[in-house]
Design an enzyme around this catalytic site. Structure first.
Site, PDB file in Angstrom:
ATOM      1  N   GLN A  78      54.415  36.892  30.354  1.00  0.00           N
ATOM      2  CA  GLN A  78      53.842  35.789  31.141  1.00  0.00           C
ATOM      3  C   GLN A  78      52.439  35.474  30.621  1.00  0.00           C
ATOM      4  OE1 GLN A  78      53.359  36.633  35.283  1.00  0.00           O
ATOM      5  NE2 GLN A  78      52.971  34.512  35.827  1.00  0.00           N
ATOM      6  N   GLY A  95      45.114  36.288  35.199  1.00  0.00           N
ATOM      7  CA  GLY A  95      45.785  37.167  34.248  1.00  0.00           C
ATOM      8  C   GLY A  95      44.907  38.279  33.711  1.00  0.00           C
ATOM      9  N   GLU A  96      43.935  38.725  34.517  1.00  0.00           N
ATOM     10  CA  GLU A  96      43.008  39.748  34.008  1.00  0.00           C
ATOM     11  C   GLU A  96      43.719  41.074  33.727  1.00  0.00           C
ATOM     12  OE1 GLU A  96      38.659  41.794  34.938  1.00  0.00           O
ATOM     13  OE2 GLU A  96      39.357  40.105  36.150  1.00  0.00           O
TER      14      GLU A  96
END
Length: 298
Positions: A78, A95-96
């Site tokens: 993703q 999205g860290e």
């Protein structure tokens, strides 16, 4: 699977646009913007800075290592989302965990959706995407909502529309911030649940809050147990009203007659249910009044 690989391969080809100074895209109106903005491209990890608006602040190291192993084996399935700041410079929107895990396994690039957004839009996107995609702890979510209220000046109704949550749900999260910081930390660290926290919200005294918190942790109390404990405390704060009891104190007829004979007038004696009462001595003239005063003074 073939389709996904083909799309990422296309992203790697288009990534050359990002490193070409002559094609530096700063707005959606720029040349080739349609090939970059909203698309998945391979971005240099070192060119991405962490989003200061990131709601998530706690990262489970064990879970991060598991994600890193998955990425090493399968790649980043993703893509993360980044905001373009300048030439080959980006800021993370969401999205860290994926970014951190990718760094752990030594990746130099990562697939990313490219967006162009101002700070306010970045904050909203970070909140929405992280809430939808990750299991933020309740306090992180509450702090994110509070930040939207304070910095973006969104109403709870507007937030409800943006994040797809009921207004009552948002209110319940925000109320957690009224708890003592020790209890908030307990929720973040998983010692107690959001349900435990909600049960204590109506207690204004934070010392009492922490006392109940200690009991929850030490006695492993359930949410229902906590609610009962809070209810017991709240009921103890209510003023107790004693039932009125009929007084056993009565005036005998002989006593009334003694008053009447002493003052030479029919004395009225009344006794209330609580034992209190009054004595009324009638007089008919000033002379009669002075007579009664002399009797009282002896």
């Amino acid at each position: 699977m073939t389709k996904a690989v083909k799309k990422q391969a296309l992203g790697r080809g288009l990534s050359a646009l990002l490193k070409d100074p002559e094609n530096d895209i700063k707005s959606v109106d720029d040349k080739n913007a349609d090939k970059v903005v909203g698309n998945i491209l391979e971005v240099d990890i070192e060119a991405i800075e962490i989003n200061p608006f990131q709601p998530r602040t706690n990262f489970n190291e064990e879970a991060l290592q598991e994600l890193a192993s998955s990425i090493k084996e399968l790649g980043v399935i993703q893509p993360i989302t980044v905001r373009k700041l300048d030439f080959n410079k980006y800021q993370l929107i969401s999205g860290e965990r994926r970014l951190r895990a990718s760094k752990l396994v030594g990746m130099t690039t990562i697939p990313a959706y490219i967006r162009i957004a101002n700070d306010n839009e970045s904050l909203v996107m970070a909140l929405v995407e992280n809430i939808q995609r990750h299991d933020l702890d309740p306090i992180e979510i509450a702090l994110s909502y509070q930040r939207l209220i304070e910095e973006i000046q969104l109403t709870q109704e507007q937030m409800s529309e943006r994040v797809g949550k009921k207004r009552s749900t948002i209110t319940n999260y925000l109320r957690l911030l009224k708890l003592d910081p020790i209890i908030q930390t307990g929720i973040r660290d998983g010692f107690i649940s959001m349900g435990h926290g909600r049960a204590m919200i109506n207690i204004e005294d934070q010392d009492v809050q922490t006392d109940i918190y200690q009991k929850i942790v030490s006695q492993n109390l359930s949410v229902r147990d906590t609610e009962a404990l809070v209810k017991k405390h709240q009921e103890g704060l209510k003023p107790t009203t004693k039932a009125k009891k009929g007084s056993s104190f009565t005036i005998a007829e002989e006593q009334k007659k003694a008053f009447t004979n002493f003052f030479g007038a029919k004395v009225d004696v009344n006794v209330a249910g609580n034992g209190k009462g009054k004595i009324a001595i009638p007089f008919h003239s000033e002379e009669d009044f002075n007579r009664i005063v002399k009797l009282i003074n002896g």
